[in-house]
Design a protein around this motif. Structure first.
Motif, PDB file in Angstrom:
ATOM      1  N   GLU A   1       5.307  10.059  -6.857  1.00 45.47           N
ATOM      2  CA  GLU A   1       6.228  10.228  -7.532  1.00 45.47           C
ATOM      3  C   GLU A   1       5.813  10.708  -8.963  1.00 45.47           C
ATOM      4  OE1 GLU A   1       8.613   6.588  -7.206  1.00 45.47           O
ATOM      5  OE2 GLU A   1       9.390   7.483  -5.335  1.00 45.47           O
ATOM      6  N   ALA A   2       4.785  10.184  -9.243  1.00 47.34           N
ATOM      7  CA  ALA A   2       4.239  10.226 -10.706  1.00 47.34           C
ATOM      8  C   ALA A   2       3.681  11.678 -10.790  1.00 47.34           C
ATOM      9  CB  ALA A   2       3.103   9.208 -10.968  1.00 47.34           C
ATOM     10  N   ALA A   3       2.990  12.039  -9.855  1.00 49.10           N
ATOM     11  CA  ALA A   3       2.442  13.342  -9.772  1.00 49.10           C
ATOM     12  C   ALA A   3       3.561  14.569  -9.686  1.00 49.10           C
ATOM     13  CB  ALA A   3       1.621  13.741  -8.445  1.00 49.10           C
TER      14      ALA A   3
ATOM     15  N   ARG B   1      -2.623  12.562  -6.477  1.00 50.63           N
ATOM     16  CA  ARG B   1      -2.342  13.116  -5.021  1.00 50.63           C
ATOM     17  C   ARG B   1      -3.571  12.624  -4.568  1.00 50.63           C
ATOM     18  NH1 ARG B   1       0.474  18.975  -6.388  1.00 50.63           N
ATOM     19  NH2 ARG B   1       2.507  18.193  -6.643  1.00 50.63           N
ATOM     20  N   ALA B   2      -4.654  12.708  -4.918  1.00 52.34           N
ATOM     21  CA  ALA B   2      -6.000  12.368  -4.142  1.00 52.34           C
ATOM     22  C   ALA B   2      -5.935  10.802  -3.902  1.00 52.34           C
ATOM     23  CB  ALA B   2      -7.217  12.937  -5.064  1.00 52.34           C
ATOM     24  N   GLU B   3      -5.683   9.991  -4.777  1.00 54.71           N
ATOM     25  CA  GLU B   3      -5.569   8.650  -4.927  1.00 54.71           C
ATOM     26  C   GLU B   3      -4.288   8.501  -3.561  1.00 54.71           C
ATOM     27  OE1 GLU B   3      -4.589   6.681  -8.594  1.00 54.71           O
ATOM     28  OE2 GLU B   3      -6.612   7.462  -9.383  1.00 54.71           O
ATOM     29  N   ALA B   4      -3.190   8.965  -3.480  1.00 52.66           N
ATOM     30  CA  ALA B   4      -2.220   8.698  -2.654  1.00 52.66           C
ATOM     31  C   ALA B   4      -2.744   8.964  -1.224  1.00 52.66           C
ATOM     32  CB  ALA B   4      -0.977   9.526  -2.863  1.00 52.66           C
ATOM     33  N   ALA B   5      -3.591  10.183  -1.054  1.00 58.36           N
ATOM     34  CA  ALA B   5      -3.995  10.512   0.239  1.00 58.36           C
ATOM     35  C   ALA B   5      -4.928   9.588   0.732  1.00 58.36           C
ATOM     36  CB  ALA B   5      -4.799  11.931   0.119  1.00 58.36           C
ATOM     37  N   VAL B   6      -5.696   8.845  -0.081  1.00 66.90           N
ATOM     38  CA  VAL B   6      -6.549   7.672   0.448  1.00 66.90           C
ATOM     39  C   VAL B   6      -5.886   6.795   0.621  1.00 66.90           C
ATOM     40  CG1 VAL B   6      -8.328   5.944  -0.739  1.00 66.90           C
ATOM     41  CG2 VAL B   6      -8.427   8.312  -1.424  1.00 66.90           C
ATOM     42  N   LEU B   7      -4.817   6.330  -0.091  1.00 68.09           N
ATOM     43  CA  LEU B   7      -3.921   5.100   0.487  1.00 68.09           C
ATOM     44  C   LEU B   7      -3.373   5.238   1.932  1.00 68.09           C
ATOM     45  CD1 LEU B   7      -2.576   3.936  -2.951  1.00 68.09           C
ATOM     46  CD2 LEU B   7      -4.371   2.956  -1.658  1.00 68.09           C
ATOM     47  N   LEU B   8      -2.777   6.783   1.914  1.00 63.44           N
ATOM     48  CA  LEU B   8      -2.139   7.125   3.247  1.00 63.44           C
ATOM     49  C   LEU B   8      -3.070   6.777   4.279  1.00 63.44           C
ATOM     50  CD1 LEU B   8       0.283   9.521   1.847  1.00 63.44           C
ATOM     51  CD2 LEU B   8       0.971   7.269   2.642  1.00 63.44           C
TER      52      LEU B   8
ATOM     53  N   VAL C   1       0.773  -1.324  -0.017  1.00 64.71           N
ATOM     54  CA  VAL C   1      -0.200   0.150  -0.108  1.00 64.71           C
ATOM     55  C   VAL C   1       0.938   1.141   0.006  1.00 64.71           C
ATOM     56  CG1 VAL C   1      -1.658   1.322   1.386  1.00 64.71           C
ATOM     57  CG2 VAL C   1      -2.019  -1.105   1.079  1.00 64.71           C
ATOM     58  N   ARG C   2       2.017   1.112   0.824  1.00 60.53           N
ATOM     59  CA  ARG C   2       2.714   2.405   0.857  1.00 60.53           C
ATOM     60  C   ARG C   2       3.380   2.533  -0.594  1.00 60.53           C
ATOM     61  NH1 ARG C   2       5.156   0.570   4.813  1.00 60.53           N
ATOM     62  NH2 ARG C   2       3.906   1.508   6.355  1.00 60.53           N
ATOM     63  N   ALA C   3       4.111   1.453  -1.213  1.00 60.01           N
ATOM     64  CA  ALA C   3       4.535   1.708  -2.537  1.00 60.01           C
ATOM     65  C   ALA C   3       3.709   2.123  -3.606  1.00 60.01           C
ATOM     66  CB  ALA C   3       5.030   0.216  -2.725  1.00 60.01           C
ATOM     67  N   GLU C   4       2.319   1.696  -3.297  1.00 58.45           N
ATOM     68  CA  GLU C   4       1.405   2.397  -4.250  1.00 58.45           C
ATOM     69  C   GLU C   4       1.124   3.770  -4.266  1.00 58.45           C
ATOM     70  OE1 GLU C   4      -0.729   0.841  -6.767  1.00 58.45           O
ATOM     71  OE2 GLU C   4       0.933  -0.861  -6.722  1.00 58.45           O
ATOM     72  N   ALA C   5       1.089   4.325  -2.785  1.00 64.46           N
ATOM     73  CA  ALA C   5       0.997   5.636  -2.555  1.00 64.46           C
ATOM     74  C   ALA C   5       2.073   6.500  -3.030  1.00 64.46           C
ATOM     75  CB  ALA C   5       0.591   5.916  -1.179  1.00 64.46           C
TER      76      ALA C   5
ATOM     77  N   ALA D   1      -2.702  19.403 -14.883  1.00 66.92           N
ATOM     78  CA  ALA D   1      -2.952  19.686 -13.332  1.00 66.92           C
ATOM     79  C   ALA D   1      -4.038  18.810 -12.810  1.00 66.92           C
ATOM     80  CB  ALA D   1      -3.555  21.152 -13.322  1.00 66.92           C
ATOM     81  N   ASP D   2      -5.180  18.344 -13.735  1.00 69.90           N
ATOM     82  CA  ASP D   2      -6.104  17.633 -13.052  1.00 69.90           C
ATOM     83  C   ASP D   2      -5.392  15.918 -12.867  1.00 69.90           C
ATOM     84  OD1 ASP D   2      -7.914  19.330 -13.586  1.00 69.90           O
ATOM     85  OD2 ASP D   2      -8.432  18.776 -15.574  1.00 69.90           O
TER      86      ASP D   2
END
Length: 104
Positions: free
Chosen positions: A72-74, A90-97, A63-67, A83-84
């Motif tokens: 990193e891609a962002a 970033r929203a997806e990473a925030a969900v995972l975190l 899960v941490r690697a996916e976030a 920007a979108d």
């Protein structure tokens, strides 16, 4: 999920797929075939193997690697036209975190 949070759904589906892939057991092609035709495995499920059981630590690492991958891609997308996409990553990473923070 009922609120149709596309970022959360996308992040969780991709992460579940990554966990599912990590549980897969590699199949050795040489082990599934015999030398002679009569030694070749035949029948339903003959090459199936039990899936690996991951520890909580291993799942958390995935899960941490996916976030991290999303962050990193962002960071690499610097053009204003992206920007979108950056906001979605970033929203997806925030969900995972948040999932990691909520874990016991």
């Amino acid at each position: 999920m009922r609120a149709r949070d596309k970022a959360a759904v996308s992040a969780l589906r991709a992460t579940l797929a990554a966990v599912d892939n990590a549980e897969a057991v590699p199949v050795d092609a040489a082990a599934t075939r015999g030398v002679a035709l009569e030694e070749a495995p035949v029948g339903a499920g003959v090459t199936e193997a039990a899936r690996r059981e991951l520890s909580e630590h291993e799942v958390a690492d995935i899960v941490r690697a996916e976030a991290t991958e999303r962050l990193e891609a962002a960071a690499q997308l610097t053009a204003p036209a992206h920007a979108d996409r950056v906001a979605r990553l970033r929203a997806e990473a925030a969900v995972l975190l948040r999932v990691l923070d909520a874990a016991p």
